[in-house]
Design a protein around this motif. Structure first.
Motif, short mmCIF file in Angstrom:
data_model
loop_
_atom_site.label_atom_id
_atom_site.label_comp_id
_atom_site.label_asym_id
_atom_site.label_seq_id
_atom_site.Cartn_x
_atom_site.Cartn_y
_atom_site.Cartn_z
N UNK A 138 23.16 24.72 10.01
CA UNK A 138 23.63 23.40 9.57
C UNK A 138 24.71 23.51 8.49
N UNK A 139 25.12 24.74 8.14
CA UNK A 139 26.17 24.93 7.15
C UNK A 139 25.68 25.21 5.74
N UNK A 140 24.37 25.10 5.47
CA UNK A 140 23.83 25.39 4.14
C UNK A 140 23.39 26.85 4.09
N UNK A 141 23.00 27.31 2.89
CA UNK A 141 22.51 28.68 2.71
C UNK A 141 21.02 28.67 2.44
N UNK A 142 20.38 29.71 2.92
CA UNK A 142 18.96 29.92 2.63
C UNK A 142 18.83 31.28 1.96
N UNK A 143 18.21 31.29 0.78
CA UNK A 143 17.95 32.53 0.06
C UNK A 143 16.52 32.49 -0.44
N UNK A 144 15.83 33.61 -0.32
CA UNK A 144 14.43 33.68 -0.73
C UNK A 144 14.07 35.14 -0.94
N UNK A 145 12.86 35.35 -1.43
CA UNK A 145 12.30 36.70 -1.57
C UNK A 145 11.08 36.78 -0.69
N UNK A 146 11.03 37.81 0.13
CA UNK A 146 9.93 38.04 1.06
C UNK A 146 9.08 39.19 0.52
N UNK A 147 7.77 38.98 0.51
CA UNK A 147 6.84 40.06 0.16
C UNK A 147 5.98 40.32 1.38
N UNK A 148 5.82 41.59 1.69
CA UNK A 148 4.98 41.95 2.83
C UNK A 148 3.97 43.01 2.42
N UNK A 149 2.81 42.88 3.03
CA UNK A 149 1.79 43.93 2.96
C UNK A 149 1.62 44.41 4.40
N UNK A 150 1.78 45.71 4.60
CA UNK A 150 1.72 46.27 5.95
C UNK A 150 0.69 47.39 6.01
N UNK A 191 15.62 20.42 16.20
CA UNK A 191 14.22 20.00 16.31
C UNK A 191 13.24 21.17 16.19
N UNK A 192 13.66 22.34 16.65
CA UNK A 192 12.77 23.50 16.60
C UNK A 192 12.35 23.86 15.18
N UNK A 193 13.11 23.42 14.19
CA UNK A 193 12.78 23.69 12.79
C UNK A 193 11.47 23.02 12.39
N UNK A 194 11.04 22.02 13.14
CA UNK A 194 9.75 21.35 12.88
C UNK A 194 8.76 21.55 14.02
N UNK A 195 9.02 22.53 14.88
CA UNK A 195 8.12 22.82 16.00
C UNK A 195 6.82 23.44 15.49
N UNK A 239 13.45 21.67 6.80
CA UNK A 239 13.65 20.21 6.79
C UNK A 239 15.14 19.87 6.96
N UNK A 240 16.01 20.61 6.26
CA UNK A 240 17.45 20.37 6.38
C UNK A 240 17.91 20.61 7.82
N UNK A 241 17.41 21.68 8.42
CA UNK A 241 17.78 21.98 9.80
C UNK A 241 17.30 20.88 10.75
N UNK A 242 16.06 20.45 10.57
CA UNK A 242 15.54 19.38 11.43
C UNK A 242 16.36 18.11 11.27
N UNK A 243 16.73 17.77 10.03
CA UNK A 243 17.53 16.57 9.78
C UNK A 243 18.92 16.69 10.41
#
Length: 154
Positions: free
Chosen positions: A97-109, A141-145, A133-137
């Protein structure tokens, strides 16, 4: 030495996923595994089959193409028959949708004889939910699947 080799393989797996090659990660799972992504959103849920995990990665890359993962930390403990791995990884992607998504992912494997048997993924789900939510808006639609699990082929 074993722990260094495992850490290098984990870093390489994230580098491959950043190139769009998530299939190597799927085939790196043991025949019996659990892949859990915490939260209550389109990317959450628990999967136990390679097919469900493929469908999940396909959704991830439809919603967040060209995702870049940068590994900050990889901690490894144990032996080849019972290896535990913890990761901290930053994720950065320009959303469709043209916005950026940034986050930190933590995993236990958990790994047994070179195959992943368990992956538990946690990131700031509030930040992720806002991006979905931004993607769904914006009409994705798959962003809220419903989450993709072994039972739900969405």
């Amino acid at each position: 030495m074993y722990h260094r080799v495992v850490a290098a393989k984990v870093r390489q797996a994230f580098a491959e996923i950043s190139k769009g090659n998530w299939e190597a990660m799927v085939t790196g799972m043991a025949p019996e595994f659990t892949y859990r992504f915490y939260g209550d959103h389109a990317l959450s849920g628990e999967r136990h089959t390679h097919e469900a995990l493929r469908r999940w990665w396909e959704r991830c890359f439809r919603l967040m193409p060209n995702t870049q993962f940068v590994v900050q930390d990889v901690l490894v403990a144990g032996w080849p028959w019972d290896t535990r791995i913890a990761t901290a990884v930053t994720v950065d992607v320009g959303l469709v949708d043209g916005t950026r998504y940034q986050n930190v992912v933590h995993q236990m494997l958990r790994m047994r004889w070179g195959k992943m048997t368990e992956v538990r993924t946690l990131e700031d789900t509030a930040v992720l939910a806002r991006a979905l939510d931004r993607l769904a808006a914006a009409g994705y639609e798959e962003a809220h699947a419903a989450p993709i699990t072994d039972e739900v082929a969405v």
